[in-house]
Design a protein around this motif. Sequence first.
Motif, PDB file in Angstrom:
ATOM      1  N   GLY A  32     -37.767 -86.082 -26.166  1.00 31.48           N
ATOM      2  CA  GLY A  32     -36.696 -87.069 -26.043  1.00 31.48           C
ATOM      3  C   GLY A  32     -36.793 -87.841 -24.744  1.00 31.48           C
ATOM      4  O   GLY A  32     -37.292 -87.341 -23.742  1.00 31.48           O
ATOM      5  N   TYR A  37     -31.609 -92.195 -24.693  1.00 35.37           N
ATOM      6  CA  TYR A  37     -30.438 -91.523 -25.225  1.00 35.37           C
ATOM      7  C   TYR A  37     -29.172 -92.027 -24.542  1.00 35.37           C
ATOM      8  O   TYR A  37     -28.176 -92.323 -25.183  1.00 35.37           O
ATOM      9  CB  TYR A  37     -30.594 -90.013 -25.035  1.00 35.37           C
ATOM     10  N   LEU A 297     -31.916 -79.420 -26.807  1.00 34.96           N
ATOM     11  CA  LEU A 297     -32.071 -80.326 -27.940  1.00 34.96           C
ATOM     12  C   LEU A 297     -31.757 -81.759 -27.546  1.00 34.96           C
ATOM     13  O   LEU A 297     -32.079 -82.689 -28.257  1.00 34.96           O
ATOM     14  CB  LEU A 297     -31.185 -79.872 -29.098  1.00 34.96           C
ATOM     15  N   GLN A 298     -31.085 -81.953 -26.419  1.00 38.70           N
ATOM     16  CA  GLN A 298     -30.776 -83.315 -25.982  1.00 38.70           C
ATOM     17  C   GLN A 298     -31.719 -83.788 -24.881  1.00 38.70           C
ATOM     18  O   GLN A 298     -31.480 -84.827 -24.278  1.00 38.70           O
ATOM     19  CB  GLN A 298     -29.349 -83.382 -25.448  1.00 38.70           C
TER      20      GLN A 298
ATOM     21  N   LEU B  92     -31.488 -78.661 -54.704  1.00 34.98           N
ATOM     22  CA  LEU B  92     -32.293 -79.631 -55.437  1.00 34.98           C
ATOM     23  C   LEU B  92     -32.783 -79.069 -56.767  1.00 34.98           C
ATOM     24  O   LEU B  92     -33.648 -79.655 -57.413  1.00 34.98           O
ATOM     25  CB  LEU B  92     -33.480 -80.074 -54.581  1.00 34.98           C
ATOM     26  N   LYS B 251     -41.573 -77.499 -41.479  1.00 36.00           N
ATOM     27  CA  LYS B 251     -41.099 -78.751 -42.083  1.00 36.00           C
ATOM     28  C   LYS B 251     -40.751 -78.571 -43.555  1.00 36.00           C
ATOM     29  O   LYS B 251     -41.463 -77.879 -44.271  1.00 36.00           O
ATOM     30  CB  LYS B 251     -42.193 -79.806 -41.938  1.00 36.00           C
ATOM     31  N   PRO B 252     -39.687 -79.200 -44.003  1.00 32.45           N
ATOM     32  CA  PRO B 252     -39.402 -79.181 -45.422  1.00 32.45           C
ATOM     33  C   PRO B 252     -40.482 -79.981 -46.155  1.00 32.45           C
ATOM     34  O   PRO B 252     -41.089 -80.851 -45.541  1.00 32.45           O
ATOM     35  CB  PRO B 252     -38.040 -79.875 -45.515  1.00 32.45           C
TER      36      PRO B 252
ATOM     37  N   LEU C 384     -32.353 -84.996 -37.529  1.00 31.83           N
ATOM     38  CA  LEU C 384     -31.977 -83.610 -37.774  1.00 31.83           C
ATOM     39  C   LEU C 384     -30.459 -83.433 -37.718  1.00 31.83           C
ATOM     40  O   LEU C 384     -29.887 -82.614 -38.432  1.00 31.83           O
ATOM     41  CB  LEU C 384     -32.645 -82.722 -36.730  1.00 31.83           C
ATOM     42  N   VAL C 388     -27.856 -82.603 -43.308  1.00 31.32           N
ATOM     43  CA  VAL C 388     -27.072 -82.317 -44.512  1.00 31.32           C
ATOM     44  C   VAL C 388     -27.328 -83.372 -45.579  1.00 31.32           C
ATOM     45  O   VAL C 388     -27.547 -83.060 -46.746  1.00 31.32           O
ATOM     46  CB  VAL C 388     -25.569 -82.287 -44.177  1.00 31.32           C
ATOM     47  N   GLU C 391     -31.928 -84.596 -45.309  1.00 32.14           N
ATOM     48  CA  GLU C 391     -33.037 -83.730 -45.695  1.00 32.14           C
ATOM     49  C   GLU C 391     -33.256 -83.695 -47.207  1.00 32.14           C
ATOM     50  O   GLU C 391     -34.385 -83.911 -47.665  1.00 32.14           O
ATOM     51  CB  GLU C 391     -32.860 -82.322 -45.122  1.00 32.14           C
ATOM     52  N   PRO C 392     -32.205 -83.448 -48.006  1.00 28.62           N
ATOM     53  CA  PRO C 392     -32.453 -83.498 -49.457  1.00 28.62           C
ATOM     54  C   PRO C 392     -32.964 -84.865 -49.908  1.00 28.62           C
ATOM     55  O   PRO C 392     -33.817 -84.947 -50.800  1.00 28.62           O
ATOM     56  CB  PRO C 392     -31.095 -83.164 -50.074  1.00 28.62           C
ATOM     57  N   VAL C 395     -36.665 -85.036 -49.131  1.00 29.19           N
ATOM     58  CA  VAL C 395     -37.471 -84.198 -50.014  1.00 29.19           C
ATOM     59  C   VAL C 395     -37.619 -84.852 -51.380  1.00 29.19           C
ATOM     60  O   VAL C 395     -38.714 -84.881 -51.958  1.00 29.19           O
ATOM     61  CB  VAL C 395     -36.828 -82.793 -50.134  1.00 29.19           C
ATOM     62  N   GLN C 398     -39.919 -87.826 -51.060  1.00 30.28           N
ATOM     63  CA  GLN C 398     -41.298 -87.364 -50.933  1.00 30.28           C
ATOM     64  C   GLN C 398     -41.884 -87.030 -52.306  1.00 30.28           C
ATOM     65  O   GLN C 398     -42.989 -87.428 -52.650  1.00 30.28           O
ATOM     66  CB  GLN C 398     -41.327 -86.120 -50.035  1.00 30.28           C
ATOM     67  N   ILE C 410     -42.969 -84.709 -44.078  1.00 27.37           N
ATOM     68  CA  ILE C 410     -41.589 -84.873 -43.630  1.00 27.37           C
ATOM     69  C   ILE C 410     -41.471 -84.498 -42.159  1.00 27.37           C
ATOM     70  O   ILE C 410     -41.967 -83.466 -41.722  1.00 27.37           O
ATOM     71  CB  ILE C 410     -40.644 -84.013 -44.481  1.00 27.37           C
ATOM     72  N   ASN C 411     -40.833 -85.365 -41.402  1.00 27.67           N
ATOM     73  CA  ASN C 411     -40.713 -85.157 -39.966  1.00 27.67           C
ATOM     74  C   ASN C 411     -39.233 -85.131 -39.578  1.00 27.67           C
ATOM     75  O   ASN C 411     -38.539 -86.131 -39.701  1.00 27.67           O
ATOM     76  CB  ASN C 411     -41.440 -86.309 -39.252  1.00 27.67           C
ATOM     77  N   LYS C 412     -38.779 -83.957 -39.111  1.00 30.84           N
ATOM     78  CA  LYS C 412     -37.381 -83.854 -38.676  1.00 30.84           C
ATOM     79  C   LYS C 412     -37.327 -84.207 -37.204  1.00 30.84           C
ATOM     80  O   LYS C 412     -38.012 -83.585 -36.404  1.00 30.84           O
ATOM     81  CB  LYS C 412     -36.878 -82.418 -38.809  1.00 30.84           C
ATOM     82  N   PRO C 414     -35.159 -84.151 -33.822  1.00 29.27           N
ATOM     83  CA  PRO C 414     -33.921 -83.640 -33.244  1.00 29.27           C
ATOM     84  C   PRO C 414     -32.988 -84.788 -32.858  1.00 29.27           C
ATOM     85  O   PRO C 414     -33.445 -85.827 -32.362  1.00 29.27           O
ATOM     86  CB  PRO C 414     -34.382 -82.881 -32.008  1.00 29.27           C
ATOM     87  N   ALA C 416     -31.108 -85.776 -30.562  1.00 30.35           N
ATOM     88  CA  ALA C 416     -31.140 -86.495 -29.298  1.00 30.35           C
ATOM     89  C   ALA C 416     -32.356 -87.404 -29.193  1.00 30.35           C
ATOM     90  O   ALA C 416     -32.359 -88.381 -28.456  1.00 30.35           O
ATOM     91  CB  ALA C 416     -31.136 -85.511 -28.139  1.00 30.35           C
ATOM     92  N   ASN C 417     -33.401 -87.071 -29.927  1.00 29.33           N
ATOM     93  CA  ASN C 417     -34.607 -87.891 -29.827  1.00 29.33           C
ATOM     94  C   ASN C 417     -34.614 -89.020 -30.844  1.00 29.33           C
ATOM     95  O   ASN C 417     -35.474 -89.889 -30.806  1.00 29.33           O
ATOM     96  CB  ASN C 417     -35.855 -87.047 -30.082  1.00 29.33           C
ATOM     97  N   ARG C 419     -32.692 -91.574 -31.357  1.00 30.59           N
ATOM     98  CA  ARG C 419     -32.560 -92.912 -30.776  1.00 30.59           C
ATOM     99  C   ARG C 419     -33.851 -93.366 -30.120  1.00 30.59           C
ATOM    100  O   ARG C 419     -34.282 -94.491 -30.295  1.00 30.59           O
ATOM    101  CB  ARG C 419     -31.496 -92.880 -29.686  1.00 30.59           C
TER     102      ARG C 419
END
Lengths: 337, 307, 537
Positions: A32, A37, A297-298, B92, B251-252, C384, C388, C391-392, C395, C398, C410-412, C414, C416-417, C419
């Motif tokens: 980050g 941020y 995480l931030q 899903l 990763k999903p 991330l 809720v 993510e679905p 998927v 994809q 798939i890239n999650k 976080p 804070a990152n 932005r």
Amino acid sequence: MLATIGKRLLTVIPTLIGVVIVTFLLTRVLPGDPAVYFAGPAATPDSIAEIRKGLGLDKPLPEQFIRYVGDLAHGNFGNSLSTGRPVATEIASRLPASAELTLLGLIVSLAIAVPLGILAAVKQGSWIDHTCRVVATAGVSLPVFFTGLLLVYAFYFQLGWAPAPLGRLDAFASAPPNITGLYLIDSLVTGQFETFRSALSQLILPVVTLAIFSLAPIARMTRASMLAVLASEFVRTARASGLDTRTVIITYAFRNAMLPVVTTLGMVFSFLLGANVLVEKVFAWPGIGSYAVEALLQSDFAPVQGFVLTMAVLYVALNLVIDILYRVIDPRVRLEG
Amino acid sequence: MTDTLNAMPPVTDNAPPAPAPAEKPERNSMLRHTRYVMSENPVTGLAFALFALIALFALIGPYIVPHDPLASDTAAALQPPTWKHWFGTDQLGRDILSRVVVATRLDFIIAITSVALVFAMGGLAGIAAGYFGGWTDRIISRLSDTIMAFPLFVLAMGIVAALGNTVTNIVIATAIINFPLYVRVARAEANVRREAGFVQAARLSGNGDARILLGHILPNIMPIMMVQISLTMGYAILNAAGLSFIGLGVKPPTPEWGIMVAEGAANIISGEWWIALFPGAALMLAVFTFNLLGDGLRDLVDPQRRT
Amino acid sequence: MKRRDFLKSATALAAGTAISTPAIFSAEAQSRKETLLLVSESGPNNLDIHGVGTNRPGYEASWNCYDRLITHATKTLPDGTLSYDRDKFVPELAEDMNVGDMSVTFKLKKGAKFQDGTPVTAKDVKWSFDRAVSVGGFPVVQMKAGSLEKPEQFVAVDDNTFRVDFLKKNRLTIPDLAVIVPGIYNSGLLKSKATEKDKWALEYTKSNTAGSGAYKVTSWKPGVEVVYERNDAWIGGKLPELKKVIWRTIPSGGNRRALMERGDADISFDLPAKDFVEMKKEGKLKLVSNTIGNGMYSLELNVKNPPFNNEKVRQAIAYALPYQKIIDAAMFGHAKPLFGGPSNSVSTIDWPQATGYKTDLAMAKKLMAESGAGPIESTISFDLGDAVNSEPMAVLIQEALGQIGIKLAINKVPGANWRSEMAKKSMPMMVNFFSGWLDYPEYFFFWCYSKLNAVFNTPSYVDPAMDAFIDGAYAAAAIGDKEKYATDVKGFISKAYTDVPRVPIFQPYLNVAMQKNISGYQYWFHRQVDYRKLVKG
């Protein structure tokens, strides 16, 4: 004695330096960009650059590091970017919450695990031994957040026995005056029994979660230590001289077996303290673990660095104290130089 | 939380220094001993059986599952266990049984590789430290102390957050936080043996240090290291699960027990218990097996039991 | 027995048997009745929206603790829920607003006081507006959206009169005065807290409220709770019924739901669609849901780089998305579809409105073939913090795109990152949500499709024809040329749907759960809770 302590302290210095360097580098590698941020939505490259400059992040790494170390030398952990507060104050106010939880978890765990371990050792190879092993191992086999959530589901949501997982106190209870920061003690000392009850009831589930998780290692340690002592010369002698089993186990074996267990407890405590991150998250517990995770995480450098340093110092200090205690208790042990 | 356990010193440290096991145990006596321990300790027998089962699933899992673990079927989403879907379906509509079974391989790989990695780093560094002593020892010990002084789960988080949440990085992070533990055990064991007869014999017959370390000391302390290895395998899986809970897992849509539990845990309150329960049970069983196996191995190598 | 019932029976018991205790018990019951317990996933990081990097929960603190000159009226929607009225303004600190040709003049309410008792004057307003356009970052950009840019524009005529001079005509100027940013701060107090380095006293307002608003923060433990108390001297509107609001941070979604279902918390804000649908069915709680105005979830494609710089590929994707599956499985049917419309050339200025795309694999495959692009490997990213929903979706997308030869990892990212990743504009494909505070289509397009190439224009889509439409719409709105405005708005929507740098999927709802005894909840464009009209009883 003083000289040996001094010598021991000297060996700690490289560790602390290592911790400072590694933490600094690790936090800078985090993906980050705090400047982006904090520039908020609708940032422009200019405003990001401005904030980066304000945060001192435009300077080369070595310079940032020197500044950081300089601040540390003045006891300044810096400010958290996300809460805007000095990290030192924040950690000081959150440490008691974690300490109270961990300490209690450890006590409960000990109260169950030590008898289990002794029993297992005394009845080695019997079904009791196997049951103890299976039960303790089962506790450590579930992810701790899962145990916590299951407990909340069962004892709060379904049965209604436990209070709402709202943190250290019920929303309508007020915190006791800050003496030690441990709510249980502070409320007792000041005679606020209602607060004491509230704090205690909030503690039960997270404490049980932690305790379940730390049963296995303590039971295992006790059992092994007990076995070693039971097989030793002096216990055999005691038995041979006709003392009854009970006396032998409690007076002779137990006492001696506890020495190694107790000496490692300090370390166990320090580790649990830093590690109950997930329990804190599940129970909305305002401890330092959850603080550090949020910050990490931030990409909020200062709290992560502050947290890691605090834990490192705590760890080193605890070990030092234990070493010295060990030496006092058992003069055969030579302090390593 | 897994680090707590890893970080604890192995029990062998607390017990009075054990005499080195017989330098060259006869093969059939070892076998006999194994059989003896297994028969006397049914739990260990069970652990070996479970381990074999897990290994089997890891091997053939993808070929025996009833459904494609990745195929969604939104019409059949969130179904409780039925004859068609024994473990129910997730949000899903994916078949949880298939996902749990297929995940065995990945979790097994995470466990094995992280342990192999830390054994290669920590085990060897520890042996070197114990054998050479002096500066080698000092440097390796300080390094290990430094890692040890970190709150280990947070260190793992930091590493994964910094390097990215891939399986490789999760494995690396797990290996790093277990490093001090391996150094400690290996160092202590090597230290006891550095002046042992078989080492001196090897030295006298002109073997170099590297050869003595790898060819003589390493095999000799392997049994004790195996105990550690077995225990850490369980922690590796728990560690991955913990990382998943804070969003740093694999990763999903890759099926992995930890992330399935972490994501399914949110559905417990709303009554869809099967989403988290079955992967949770699989995870628990695996960690349980590895732990009991560690205990069992300890009994095997513990000289005090060989009386 | 529920805790609350227990308390009631304890009160009754006490009243029947003892003489001295009831007072204490009923006082506590009374205070619970006037206290609201609100739970949400995260809490503020700063109590002042002018602060550096204030997060969304921080906006909520600002909204409730500061007054603005004007605010929006409340209206009842057809479904019976309350919402702000985009087109109707009512006084808050000002008692009168007079819009001239190139300026607007406000008369301040007499007797308005800051929470420390000092009267609110036009000087405070001037200082606050100067602050909003000078501190940098988000407040400045938001003010700019209403052409509020320079301190010279703000004039304190006398103690009670304040004037804003327009730089240019902009329809968004007045609405922009009713957003969270132009709150009125206690300039006397803050000047005394200012330092050389911090001349706007941001450090002080970070953890203290210094407004004339209906509430003040009496205690704030970051990451734990915020406690508000009512400002009994408030004259910005009808005095709120709630004396105290306790806002607790409960990170675990399951626990928030448990707290609501067991009656231990009063309001849980911003629920996932799943919780909303299921709890509504159970019927134990009051559930309110409003479509989020000027907002949409979409799949965004980076048009700067291959392979998504190829329009045919983007259109193929738009035909391959499993729209209905996403609405059913990811949103539990609780979202407004933005697909399956009659055509991509739209005929109304409604916004957001459906595209002409629908799931049509044959069409998608045909377009892929025409595009000349071979098999594609790429990455789909999502935030991330919004897993809720996202993510679905990711998927399912994809899986669906796999069928037309686009292989995605798939890239999650976080929260804070997210932005900074957006700002880098390096993500090739992402699931994202955007909503504009000011509910006008040109405002959305200004952020997401214009040459400004703002953070939110994640596809980096810049096209002169598009800019002509957007600028045209702004200009037409400023002078009230409705016909030209409609042409331009239809023009930019149609162009956006044909070029399809972002594929609209659905418009989400903002969901709230409350205990049955709570009323007065109102939807706001800023998507935070307004405590002032809430009633418990």
